[in-house]
Motif scaffolding. Structure first.
Motif, PDB file in Angstrom:
ATOM      1  N   THR A  96       0.819  -1.206   0.000  1.00  0.00           N
ATOM      2  CA  THR A  96       0.000   0.000   0.000  1.00  0.00           C
ATOM      3  C   THR A  96       0.858   1.264   0.000  1.00  0.00           C
ATOM      4  O   THR A  96       2.035   1.244   0.384  1.00  0.00           O
ATOM      5  CB  THR A  96      -0.932   0.056   1.227  1.00  0.00           C
ATOM      6  OG1 THR A  96      -0.134   0.085   2.420  1.00  0.00           O
ATOM      7  CG2 THR A  96      -1.869  -1.128   1.267  1.00  0.00           C
ATOM      8  N   ARG A 105      -3.480   3.055   0.598  1.00  0.00           N
ATOM      9  CA  ARG A 105      -4.180   2.682  -0.634  1.00  0.00           C
ATOM     10  C   ARG A 105      -3.461   1.526  -1.323  1.00  0.00           C
ATOM     11  O   ARG A 105      -2.254   1.602  -1.557  1.00  0.00           O
ATOM     12  CB  ARG A 105      -4.267   3.880  -1.576  1.00  0.00           C
ATOM     13  CG  ARG A 105      -5.182   4.982  -1.084  1.00  0.00           C
ATOM     14  CD  ARG A 105      -5.116   6.197  -1.991  1.00  0.00           C
ATOM     15  NE  ARG A 105      -3.880   6.955  -1.779  1.00  0.00           N
ATOM     16  CZ  ARG A 105      -3.452   7.926  -2.569  1.00  0.00           C
ATOM     17  NH1 ARG A 105      -4.143   8.244  -3.660  1.00  0.00           N
ATOM     18  NH2 ARG A 105      -2.347   8.566  -2.294  1.00  0.00           N
ATOM     19  N   ILE A 139      -4.383   2.683  -7.790  1.00  0.00           N
ATOM     20  CA  ILE A 139      -4.250   4.128  -7.605  1.00  0.00           C
ATOM     21  C   ILE A 139      -4.274   4.821  -8.961  1.00  0.00           C
ATOM     22  O   ILE A 139      -4.972   5.812  -9.161  1.00  0.00           O
ATOM     23  CB  ILE A 139      -2.971   4.472  -6.821  1.00  0.00           C
ATOM     24  CG1 ILE A 139      -3.006   3.828  -5.432  1.00  0.00           C
ATOM     25  CG2 ILE A 139      -2.791   5.980  -6.708  1.00  0.00           C
ATOM     26  CD1 ILE A 139      -1.726   3.978  -4.636  1.00  0.00           C
ATOM     27  N   ARG A 150      -9.292   1.150 -12.178  1.00  0.00           N
ATOM     28  CA  ARG A 150      -9.663   1.911 -10.991  1.00  0.00           C
ATOM     29  C   ARG A 150     -11.133   2.318 -10.993  1.00  0.00           C
ATOM     30  O   ARG A 150     -11.790   2.346  -9.949  1.00  0.00           O
ATOM     31  CB  ARG A 150      -8.786   3.161 -10.893  1.00  0.00           C
ATOM     32  CG  ARG A 150      -8.980   3.954  -9.604  1.00  0.00           C
ATOM     33  CD  ARG A 150      -8.201   5.243  -9.653  1.00  0.00           C
ATOM     34  NE  ARG A 150      -8.725   6.167 -10.669  1.00  0.00           N
ATOM     35  CZ  ARG A 150      -8.054   7.215 -11.127  1.00  0.00           C
ATOM     36  NH1 ARG A 150      -6.831   7.455 -10.699  1.00  0.00           N
ATOM     37  NH2 ARG A 150      -8.609   8.000 -12.039  1.00  0.00           N
TER      38      ARG A 150
END
Length: 401
Positions: A187, A191, A196, A221
């Motif tokens: 991450t 996130r 991302i 995403r």
């Protein structure tokens, strides 16, 4: 007539430990050994009993659900490999001959090949000296009117500086593709990597943390690319919409290819996903033992350790050391081999490869990339190597003395 000559390594099937024996009966601790949870064959048997062995069966759907839940991606699609996922991202970008994609040179060839196959030019930018990731401070200067995307690579499962990269991309109207081959369950500021940027590619190759032998996944995403990705993956047809009852027949609607793996691969992978958290924790424990041991040599200036920024939570994909020179690295690998431990270097920079010179171009000096390529060595890290760490440490202590 029996020969007394050595014909090279052979696997000792009588031993339960992961060893390789030469004719001198020397035990070799391998760099990698694929881990199996023990449930893979049961899942494969279930796939066989279900009578559905081609792609997008029940195990594939379960894998998709796991990925979407654990990454936050709008859509996850299993592929034959991370290479396939990157090639899908290049198709989704509608790249034209001469378009440019910014990326690091210190990466696997698939990162560049996926875009070069569409006629795009890989533009290589140097990496940071700490994380060995794309140096975000050099990206903006490499942007030209032909630039369409930035492809980041999260080296060793450690995140690039994604906030800065996403801000640069937004300012210039570029798409960010994450080559997250090594980064499952890592991450950046909480996130998950791979979800991302607009698109992300994961690998489940046997050298990765979660495996299916060969395999990968494309993450989208948001819905902007998800529906078309499904079509490209299904040979350019709207077959998936047909099976969901959204159209009364399916037909060829876009460019595409056959990117989906079969159910046996997905069944194997699901067994790994079921234990992903345990696998991650065991690997992190091994990584920490390496780092604790190596600190003494770093304090003496013999090696440099991996850098993990505070905002990055990594997945212990690999443990590497940076030695002072190519000569020191070569000697270290040879000495470790003599002690029965397999250690390996990593990438030859793409900007210096024949195809990289013909199909891509560097932007600026590649000083850090060239230095890291000469000096980096990777140590064995796999579930079960815990039992061999003392042997590895002793061999490395000797090699660094």
């Amino acid at each position: 007539m029996a020969s007394s000559s050595c014909r090279g390594p052979s696997v000792d099937q009588s031993s339960p430990s992961p060893v390789t024996r030469t004719c001198r009966e020397r035990i070799m601790i391998p760099f990698n050994k694929p881990y199996m949870t023990g449930r893979e064959l049961w899942h494969i048997a279930q796939a066989h009993a279900n009578g559905h062995l081609s792609g997008d069966g029940q195990f594939t759907k379960r894998c998709h659900a796991w990925l979407e839940q654990n990454t936050g991606a709008n859509r996850a699609l299993l592929t034959h490999s991370c290479t396939s996922a990157l090639e899908m991202s290049a198709l989704l970008l509608d790249l034209q001959e001469g378009d440019e994609v910014i990326m690091p040179s210190y990466t696997f060839v698939s990162t560049a090949n996926a875009f070069a196959l569409r006629g795009a030019v890989p533009v290589f930018v140097d990496i940071r000296a700490d994380t060995l990731n794309l140096d975000e401070r050099l990206v903006e200067a490499a942007i030209t009117p032909r630039t369409k995307a930035i492809c980041v690579v999260h080296y060793a499962g450690v995140a690039c500086e994604m906030d800065t990269i996403m801000e640069i991309a937004a300012r210039h109207g570029l798409v960010v593709v994450e080559d997250a081959a090594q980064a499952i369950m890592s991450t950046y500021k909480g996130r998950p990597l791979g979800a991302i940027g607009e698109m992300g590619a994961l690998s489940f190759h046997e050298t990765k943390n979660i495996i299916s032998g060969e395999g990968g996944a494309l993450l989208c995403r948001d819905s902007q690319y998800a529906e078309r990705a499904e079509i490209i993956r299904e040979k350019g047809t709207n077959r998936s919409r047909f099976f969901r009852g959204q159209v009364d027949k399916y037909t060829w609607v876009d460019r595409g290819s056959s990117f989906l793996p079969g159910e046996i691969t997905a069944a194997f992978l699901m067994a790994q996903m079921d234990e992903a958290e345990q696998i991650n924790q065991r690997r992190l424990a091994i990584w920490e033992r390496y780092n604790t041991w190596a600190r003494q040599h770093a304090d003496q200036g013999k090696v440099r350790l991996p850098t993990i920024p505070e905002q990055c939570h990594h997945n212990a994909h690999m443990y590497y050391l940076l030695l002072p020179s190519l000569q020191a690295r070569t000697a270290f690998i040879a000495n470790m081999k003599a002690s029965g431990v397999q250690t390996v270097f990593h990438y030859i920079p793409l900007h210096s490869a024949p195809a990289g010179q013909a199909l891509g171009r560097p932007h600026g000096a590649m000083t850090v990339t060239d230095t890291v390529s000469d000096c980096l060595v990777r140590l064995p890290l796999w579930i079960g190597v815990e039992d061999h760490l003392d042997t590895i440490f002793a061999a490395a202590d000797k090699a660094l003395s």
